[in-house]
Write an enzyme that holds these catalytic residues in place. Structure first.
Site, mmCIF file in Angstrom:
data_model
loop_
_atom_site.group_PDB
_atom_site.id
_atom_site.type_symbol
_atom_site.label_atom_id
_atom_site.label_comp_id
_atom_site.label_asym_id
_atom_site.label_seq_id
_atom_site.Cartn_x
_atom_site.Cartn_y
_atom_site.Cartn_z
ATOM 1 N N THR A 39 0.835 -1.208 0.000
ATOM 2 C CA THR A 39 0.000 0.000 0.000
ATOM 3 C C THR A 39 0.864 1.250 0.000
ATOM 4 O OG1 THR A 39 -0.073 0.125 2.404
ATOM 5 C CG2 THR A 39 -1.761 -1.201 1.341
ATOM 6 N N SER A 40 0.231 2.349 -0.341
ATOM 7 C CA SER A 40 0.826 3.682 -0.200
ATOM 8 C C SER A 40 2.081 3.904 -1.008
ATOM 9 C CB SER A 40 1.115 3.988 1.280
ATOM 10 O OG SER A 40 -0.045 3.878 2.036
ATOM 11 N N GLY A 61 -3.367 3.126 7.507
ATOM 12 C CA GLY A 61 -3.028 1.724 7.287
ATOM 13 C C GLY A 61 -3.974 0.784 8.009
ATOM 14 N N ASP A 62 -4.419 1.206 9.198
ATOM 15 C CA ASP A 62 -5.388 0.405 9.949
ATOM 16 C C ASP A 62 -6.725 0.343 9.216
ATOM 17 O OD1 ASP A 62 -3.516 -0.016 11.969
ATOM 18 O OD2 ASP A 62 -4.161 1.756 13.078
#
Length: 130
Positions: A29-30, A68-69
């Site tokens: 991710t990201s 992220g959570d």
């Protein structure tokens, strides 16, 4: 690094992680991809690399704590609801996360120096997106 080499490198990391153990699914991710860093890219490699999905969204010009959570929770939820559709899992996960972040950003975008309370993720306000 940006562009195709960065993307290729991320897929190679997915392959390496698959090869190291029993990970059927790897998600990165990201990742900022694009010449100006104006996109955030999430990449998912499913069934040990048999299916690969990349989803890009516009980068929101700030940082968040807890994104992220939110991504992880959305990914687990959509994986459970759509176990045989990696493309839709990734799309819905990224869109769910983006909706929360965009709503949060809109709530403080006109504040010159927002504090952590003002930047707190708008989860309750985003319940219809979750």
């Amino acid at each position: 690094s940006s562009g195709i080499n960065a993307e290729y490198g991320r897929w190679k990391v997915c392959d390496w992680l698959h090869s190291r153990g029993k990970a059927e699914t790897v998600v990165i991710t990201s990742g900022e991809i694009g010449s100006s860093g104006n996109e955030i890219v999430s990449m998912g490699s499913f069934k040990r690399g048999a299916t690969r999905v990349k989803v890009s969204i516009p980068k929101i010009p700030t940082s968040f704590t807890g994104s992220g959570d939110v991504f992880a929770a959305a990914f687990l939820t959509w994986s459970h609801k759509l176990p045989d559709n990696p493309k839709l899992i990734m799309e819905k996960t990224v869109n769910t996360t983006y909706a929360v972040l965009a709503r949060t950003f809109e709530s403080f975008r006109d504040i010159p120096e927002p504090n952590s309370f003002e930047k707190e993720l708008k989860l309750i306000q985003s319940k219809l997106d979750l």
